[in-house]
Write a protein that holds these residues in place. Structure first.
Motif, PDB file in Angstrom:
ATOM      1  N   PRO A   1       0.804  -1.234   0.000  1.00  0.00           N
ATOM      2  CA  PRO A   1       0.000   0.000   0.000  1.00  0.00           C
ATOM      3  C   PRO A   1       0.833   1.278   0.000  1.00  0.00           C
ATOM      4  O   PRO A   1       0.385   2.312  -0.497  1.00  0.00           O
ATOM      5  CB  PRO A   1      -0.830  -0.123   1.283  1.00  0.00           C
ATOM      6  CG  PRO A   1      -0.912  -1.585   1.544  1.00  0.00           C
ATOM      7  CD  PRO A   1       0.399  -2.153   1.081  1.00  0.00           C
TER       8      PRO A   1
ATOM      9  N   ASP B   1      -6.593   0.648   0.914  1.00  0.00           N
ATOM     10  CA  ASP B   1      -7.068  -0.532   1.641  1.00  0.00           C
ATOM     11  C   ASP B   1      -8.447  -0.951   1.154  1.00  0.00           C
ATOM     12  O   ASP B   1      -8.738  -2.143   0.982  1.00  0.00           O
ATOM     13  CB  ASP B   1      -7.114  -0.255   3.147  1.00  0.00           C
ATOM     14  CG  ASP B   1      -5.729  -0.115   3.758  1.00  0.00           C
ATOM     15  OD1 ASP B   1      -4.758  -0.596   3.142  1.00  0.00           O
ATOM     16  OD2 ASP B   1      -5.624   0.478   4.842  1.00  0.00           O
TER      17      ASP B   1
ATOM     18  N   LYS C   1      -4.094   6.024   2.774  1.00  0.00           N
ATOM     19  CA  LYS C   1      -3.969   4.571   2.799  1.00  0.00           C
ATOM     20  C   LYS C   1      -5.322   3.884   2.909  1.00  0.00           C
ATOM     21  O   LYS C   1      -5.518   2.795   2.358  1.00  0.00           O
ATOM     22  CB  LYS C   1      -3.078   4.136   3.956  1.00  0.00           C
ATOM     23  CG  LYS C   1      -2.824   2.629   4.027  1.00  0.00           C
ATOM     24  CD  LYS C   1      -1.855   2.276   5.137  1.00  0.00           C
ATOM     25  CE  LYS C   1      -1.626   0.762   5.210  1.00  0.00           C
ATOM     26  NZ  LYS C   1      -2.840   0.019   5.544  1.00  0.00           N
ATOM     27  N   ASN C   2      -6.292   4.502   3.591  1.00  0.00           N
ATOM     28  CA  ASN C   2      -7.601   3.864   3.735  1.00  0.00           C
ATOM     29  C   ASN C   2      -8.297   3.688   2.383  1.00  0.00           C
ATOM     30  O   ASN C   2      -9.074   2.751   2.186  1.00  0.00           O
ATOM     31  CB  ASN C   2      -8.488   4.649   4.712  1.00  0.00           C
ATOM     32  CG  ASN C   2      -8.829   6.033   4.183  1.00  0.00           C
ATOM     33  OD1 ASN C   2      -7.950   6.763   3.737  1.00  0.00           O
ATOM     34  ND2 ASN C   2     -10.097   6.396   4.250  1.00  0.00           N
TER      35      ASN C   2
END
Length: 229
Positions: free
Chosen positions: A203, A218, A214-215
Motif C-alpha cells: 500500500p 485498503d 492509505k484507507n
C-alpha cells in the motif's frame, strides 16, 4: 564512399532491428498446430507442434461464437476469446479474435494488450470507446485521450499496448467483434492488476503513486477483482 555507405547501412539496420520484434514472428511452414505433447519434436511460439501428417480440419475450427457471453458480473460485459489456447491452428499465424458482449451500460474496463493491436467492429448497440497515449515526451503535457461513439458497422482501432476501453451507452445489449495482431495478445486489466494482484502491491507504493490516503487503497484492495475474459 563504400565506407560511408556501409556505415549508413549499419545505422539503418540497427534502427530497424527493434521493429522485427514488434509482432509475432512469421511462420516458416504452412502451419504449426499447437499440442500439449512435450514429446513433439518442434516447439514454436511457446507451443509444441502437432505432426503435420496428423493435422485435421478441426484443428482450424471453433464453433459457437454466435452465442452471447454471460454479462452477469460487476462490470456488465463478457469477452469470449479465440486465441491459440482455444484454437490450436492459430499457432504461429499471428492473429486472434474476440467476441465482446455488453449489458446495458456494461463496460469493458480500461486494459491493454501487451502484444497486439486491436481492430473493433460493432455489430449491435452503441459504444463509447477510447484509448490513451503513452507518456508524452514533454512532462508538462498530459496523456492524450482519443474517443469515439460507435454504431453498428463502425470500426475503431486500438494501437498495440495502449490503455483502452469500451462502454455501452445504450439501454439495450451491445455486441462487438475484434481482431488482434497476435496469436496470444495477452490482456492486463488495469484495476485488477493494480489493486487485485497476488500478493497485493505494498500500500505504501500505491498511496504514493495515486496520491491518496492509505484507507482508500485498503478499500480498493479489499474488493473482489476478477477477470471477465
Amino acid at each position: 564512399m563504400k565506407i560511408i555507405f556501409g556505415f549508413l547501412a549499419t545505422i539503418l539496420i540497427v534502427s530497424l532491428a527493434p521493429f522485427s520484434y514488434a509482432s509475432d514472428p512469421s511462420p516458416l511452414q504452412d502451419f504449426c498446430v499447437a499440442v500439449s505433447d512435450s514429446a513433439s519434436a518442434v516447439f514454436v511460439n511457446g507451443k509444441f507442434c502437432k505432426n503435420p501428417n496428423m493435422v485435421v480440419a478441426d484443428d482450424f475450427f471453433l464453433p459457437g461464437l454466435n452465442k452471447p457471453g454471460n454479462t452477469s458480473n460487476a462490470v456488465g460485459s463478457r469477452v469470449t476469446p479465440v486465441n491459440v489456447n482455444q484454437l490450436p491452428g492459430l499457432n504461429t499465424l499471428g492473429i486472434s479474435a474476440v467476441r465482446i458482449d455488453y449489458a446495458p451500460y456494461g463496460l469493458n474496463p480500461p486494459h491493454t494488450h501487451p502484444r497486439a493491436t486491436e481492430i473493433l467492429v460493432v455489430l449491435e448497440g452503441t459504444l463509447y470507446v477510447g484509448f490513451v497515449t503513452s507518456n508524452p515526451a514533454n512532462p508538462a503535457m498530459k496523456n492524450k485521450l482519443f474517443t469515439k461513439y460507435l454504431n453498428p458497422g463502425d470500426v475503431f482501432v486500438f494501437p498495440e499496448g495502449l490503455i483502452h476501453f469500451q462502454f455501452n451507452v445504450g439501454k439495450t445489449n451491445a455486441v462487438a467483434f475484434a481482431g488482434l495482431s497476435s496469436q496470444n495478445p495477452g490482456v492486463i486489466t488495469i484495476a485488477n492488476a493494480v489493486f487485485g494482484s497476488d500478493p497485493p502491491i505494498n500500500p505504501v507504493v500505491l498511496t504514493k503513486a495515486f496520491q491518496v490516503e492509505k484507507n482508500v487503497i485498503d478499500y480498493l484492495q479489499a474488493q473482489f477483482w476478477s477477470n471477465i475474459g
